[in-house]
Design an enzyme around this catalytic site. Structure first.
Site, PDB file in Angstrom:
ATOM      1  N   ARG A   1       0.838  -1.208   0.000  1.00 38.73           N
ATOM      2  CA  ARG A   1       0.000   0.000   0.000  1.00 38.73           C
ATOM      3  C   ARG A   1       0.875   1.261   0.000  1.00 38.73           C
ATOM      4  NH1 ARG A   1      -5.328   1.645   0.292  1.00 38.73           N
ATOM      5  NH2 ARG A   1      -6.230  -0.410   0.578  1.00 38.73           N
TER       6      ARG A   1
ATOM      7  N   GLU B   1     -10.229   5.478   6.897  1.00 39.85           N
ATOM      8  CA  GLU B   1      -8.810   5.805   6.951  1.00 39.85           C
ATOM      9  C   GLU B   1      -8.414   7.117   6.274  1.00 39.85           C
ATOM     10  OE1 GLU B   1      -8.037   1.790   5.286  1.00 39.85           O
ATOM     11  OE2 GLU B   1      -6.370   1.825   6.693  1.00 39.85           O
TER      12      GLU B   1
HETATM   13  N1  LUZ Z   1      -5.628  -4.475   5.496  1.00 43.14           N
HETATM   14  C1  LUZ Z   1      -5.341  -5.378   4.549  1.00 43.14           C
HETATM   15  C2  LUZ Z   1      -5.731  -3.170   5.216  1.00 43.14           C
HETATM   16  O1  LUZ Z   1      -5.221  -6.564   4.855  1.00 43.14           O
HETATM   17  N2  LUZ Z   1      -5.188  -4.974   3.273  1.00 43.14           N
HETATM   18  C3  LUZ Z   1      -5.291  -3.678   2.904  1.00 43.14           C
HETATM   19  O2  LUZ Z   1      -5.141  -3.348   1.731  1.00 43.14           O
HETATM   20  C4  LUZ Z   1      -5.559  -2.734   3.911  1.00 43.14           C
HETATM   21  N3  LUZ Z   1      -5.632  -1.441   3.613  1.00 43.14           N
HETATM   22  C5  LUZ Z   1      -5.872  -0.572   4.569  1.00 43.14           C
HETATM   23  C6  LUZ Z   1      -6.033  -1.024   5.867  1.00 43.14           C
HETATM   24  N4  LUZ Z   1      -5.970  -2.300   6.182  1.00 43.14           N
HETATM   25 MO1  MOS Z   2      -6.607  -1.693   8.769  1.00 43.18          MO
HETATM   26  S1  MOS Z   2      -5.071  -0.367   9.080  1.00 43.18           S
HETATM   27  O1  MOS Z   2      -6.866  -2.680  10.060  1.00 43.18           O
HETATM   28  O2  MOS Z   2      -7.950  -0.908   8.153  1.00 43.18           O
END
Ligand code: LUZ
Ligand code: MOS
Length: 749
Positions: free
Chosen positions: A304, A705
């Site tokens: 990410r 987020e």
């Molecule tokens: N969790 C995950 C996340 O497993 N994959 C993601 O792409 C993600 N993105 C944002 C927050 N949690």
């Molecule tokens: Mo994730 S950072 O648990 O959306």
């Protein structure tokens, strides 16, 4: 509109895992942590502890009946250490006793003998020693090498951001209850019920159907319970399985802050090339992620980071590389933003640096390079929205960016000891799990014979209001009042194969599934009315708890309709599954369409720095954020404000400090400063009008987020104020957070 649990929360009446009434004979478990950051585990002597009053057992790795493995993406994490220890705080043994007190008192009597090995805490050092998890990954667009000679201005530098403690109010906890068939029911404070289920099954050598995981609600999570709730639940399950008794585990604040993972610290190098009038032609960046001792979610977070390397900007030539570096700290993990904030911090550092070199305000460069519809991102997807420019223009229209600038400049001319700073912070965040397979959800809807409705989904309520949103989806789809709909706990026996409640996607994915399930029931009810009354199906509806024909009530209420349908033996329950359409990503090419859409907005942050005391203060944050057609504006507003403040904390006051031996020193609220009520700036949030997200649930965009990253503007607003004190302030190495100490030292020395 109140949060569903608001009354329970203010009265302290809501049940978190630790509040669930426990069965008689429940035992309590306390983990024994590794005393050293790295070493050979020579011996774990349990006999003395086992002989103490109230102690029922002390378990070590040898007591695990299945695999001693809790690693999710990479199998590199034992539940209980064996052979070696890899971070201070790693669970080595588990004391189980009649009371938590007895378990904790016995803990020092477990003798853990470790022969120390050299430990590394810095990601660049780890990288130099070849300690990486997987290979360097590189996302590229255009050709940076060809572009550099065409850039009149090229600057390069380094930008480092620190970790962040989640500081959820509810610490890690679990309660495991043995079942009469040899299986277990486990209450876990997790964002990932299925991960807990699958891991417990693996550790105990059971099939998944022998493990039922139930999550009532969480007292905050922020990513800290996406992967890292699993070990504690597995430890409770191990003890319950071995002893045939219910076992409860609850970490106290200090244990939680010392042993569990946090946001990843990053150290990054960048190089940016621009035309003389501020168009960015090329950007190269290399991220060194401090992964800690095990992979945990680090590879996904690193991915990410790469997806968000260019922030909210279109850059035609990009090379972004990233490595996940193994160190001897507790494994760093998911935290709101999931690697994107770290990336955006660096592109904003590069822009601030380039702006100084060009003698332009950073906002001019930001505006000029803002993403537009159809712009290609380095991962091959094109932006399908005009929102970045629309949000920026709307912010400018409401607040006048030039006049804010002029006001700060005028203030600074008139004040020698206090200076104001300003920064604009645009955010563009990809919505979907980057791991495509996780973009699925399910919903089980029961309409009871009295017309009330119960909904189970894969979503975990953690204070973010997902249940409120899903209730609204169910109520709107069925045409009934929200109060008729109740959200059940998240339970793996009712909804299986749950993706984590994460990636800002839970309301979207589970909302869609709930809409589909309610739609099935609605269609059956309508069909029954059609058959009974002979009305044309397309004229029938249910609105405000009344059956309507062509929009007019026909004298049949929801309650009567349901009772009648039940008597006719029409099925009043439905299950539906939803998978986000159109997603794909090819990791061999690093190209694809990983996201359903992008969440977008812009903020402007004003800060004041007191030059005598060195203290920075964030005065105001003004935001225009695109939530599409909001499912619930008060919930969305709360998410924007909360995320913003959490981002401001990460950038300005929250600082993790470790001893030379790799033990955390900031293990509580007395040493780890989170923003408090006095730090809250004046916040003005406007939602972008006339926005629609056809692929979102009921036209909404998700919100969890993205607003976190507005907090990055606080850092650059302070930097701007400091540059008013010291126009020549070097920008080639920026470090976050800008704490009061760092601000003071910057001005004094
Ligand atoms: N969790 C995950 C996340 O497993 N994959 C993601 O792409 C993600 N993105 C944002 C927050 N949690
Ligand atoms: Mo994730 S950072 O648990 O959306």
């Amino acid at each position: 509109m109140k949060h569903d649990d608001a009354l329970l929360h203010v009265r302290g009446a809501g049940h978190f895992v630790r509040d669930i009434p426990v069965p008689r004979g429940t035992l309590h478990a306390a983990p024994v942590p590794s005393p050293a950051a790295h070493g050979k585990l020579r011996a774990v002597e349990t006999a003395k502890a086992e002989a103490l009053p109230g102690v029922r057992a002390v378990f070590t790795a040898a007591d695990i009946p299945g695999q001693n493995q809790v690693g999710n993406i990479v199998p590199d994490e034992p539940l209980l250490a064996s052979g070696e220890v890899h971070y201070a705080g790693q669970p080595v043994a588990l004391v189980v006793a009649d009371s938590l007190d007895a378990a904790r008192r016995a803990r020092p009597f477990v003798e853990v003998e470790v022969e120390p090995l050299p430990a590394v805490f810095d990601p660049r050092q780890a990288f130099a020693r070849g300690e990486t998890i997987g290979l360097f990954r590189t996302f590229a667009l255009g050709d940076v090498e060809e572009a550099w000679p065409r850039c009149p201005v090229v600057v390069s530098g380094r930008a480092d951001s620190g970790g962040q403690e989640h500081m959820y109010l509810e610490t890690q906890s679990a309660l495991a209850v043995p079942r009469d068939d040899g299986g277990l029911k486990v209450f876990s404070a997790t964002q990932s019920p299925t991960l807990v289920q699958r891991t417990i099954a693996r550790v105990l050598g059971l099939a998944m159907h022998q493990v039922e995981v139930d999550v009532p609600r969480l007292g905050g999570a922020f990513g800290g319970k996406e992967d890292q709730a699993t070990s504690w639940a597995a430890l409770a399950a191990l003890a319950a399985f071995r002893l045939g008794r219910p076992v409860k585990i609850v970490l106290d604040r200090r244990e939680d802050a010392s042993w569990t993972g946090k946001r990843h610290p990053y150290s990054s190098d960048y190089k940016i090339g621009l035309t003389g009038d501020g168009r960015i032609l090329a950007y190269e960046v290399r991220f060194y992620q401090n992964a800690g001792a095990c992979a945990d979610l680090s590879p996904a977070i690193l991915e990410r980071t790469l997806f968000h390397a260019t922030g909210s900007y279109f850059i035609p030539n990009v090379r972004a590389s990233a490595a996940s570096c193994r160190t001897h700290l507790p494994p760093f993990t998911a935290f709101r933003g999931f690697g994107a904030p770290q990336a955006m911090f660096v592109i904003e550092a590069a822009i601030a640096h380039a702006a100084a070199a060009l003698g332009l305000p950073p906002a001019d460069i930001q505006r000029r390079n803002l993403l537009r519809r159809d712009d290609e991102l380095p991962y091959g997807m094109r932006l399908e929205s005009d929102s970045p420019a629309r949000c920026w223009e709307e912010l400018d229209r409401r607040h006048g960016l030039a006049s804010l600038r002029a006001r700060a400049d005028a203030f600074n001319r008139g004040h020698a000891l206090t200076k104001k700073g300003l920064a604009v912070m645009p955010v563009c965040f990809g919505i979907s799990f980057t791991t495509t397979l996780l973009n699925q959800a399910a919903s089980l809807v029961h309409v009871y014979a009295d017309g009330s409705v119960g909904v189970s989904t894969a979503a975990v309520e953690m204070g973010q209001g997902v249940n409120r949103k899903i209730r609204r989806v169910a109520a709107r789809t069925l045409g009934v009042e929200v109060d008729r709909v109740r959200m059940e706990s998240t339970n793996t026996a009712r909804v299986a194969n749950t993706s984590p409640t994460a990636a800002s996607s839970a309301a979207d994915l589970n909302g869609h599934a709930t809409r589909l399930a309610c739609g099935q029931i609605l269609n059956r009810l309508k069909q029954a009315v059609v058959e009974e009354r002979g009305f044309p199906a397309d004229e029938l509806g249910i609105e405000n708890e009344e059956v309507t024909r062509a929009g007019r009530p026909i004298g049949l209420t929801w309650e009567k309709l349901v009772a009648w349908a039940y008597a006719r033996r029409i099925p009043l329950s439905a299950y539906a599954h939803y998978a986000t359409p159109g997603l794909h990503f090819d990791k061999t090419k690093e190209k694809g369409r990983p996201f359903a859409y992008h969440a977008v907005g812009t903020a402007v942050v004003e800060a004041t720095v007191d030059g005598l005391r060195g203290t920075p203060k964030i005065d105001s944050v003004k935001i225009v954020h695109d939530v599409g057609r909001s499912l619930d504006p008060p919930t969305d507003l709360g998410q924007v404000e909360g995320a913003l403040l959490q981002g401001v904390g990460w950038m300005t006051c929250e600082e993790l400090v470790y001893s030379a031996e790799g033990k955390i020193l900031t293990d509580g609220l007395s040493t780890y400063k989170v923003p408090d009520i006095g730090d809250i700036p004046e916040v003005a949030v406007a939602f972008l009008e006339d926005s629609d997200q056809p692929s979102g649930i009921l036209g909404s965009k998700t919100v969890g987020e993205p607003p976190f990253m507005y907090g990055i503007g606080a850092y650059y607003a302070i930097l701007d104020a400091l540059r008013a004190f010291r126009p020549g302030l070097p920008l080639a190495f920026l470090q976050a957070p800008w704490t009061a100490e760092r601000t003071f030292r910057t001005l004094r020395f």
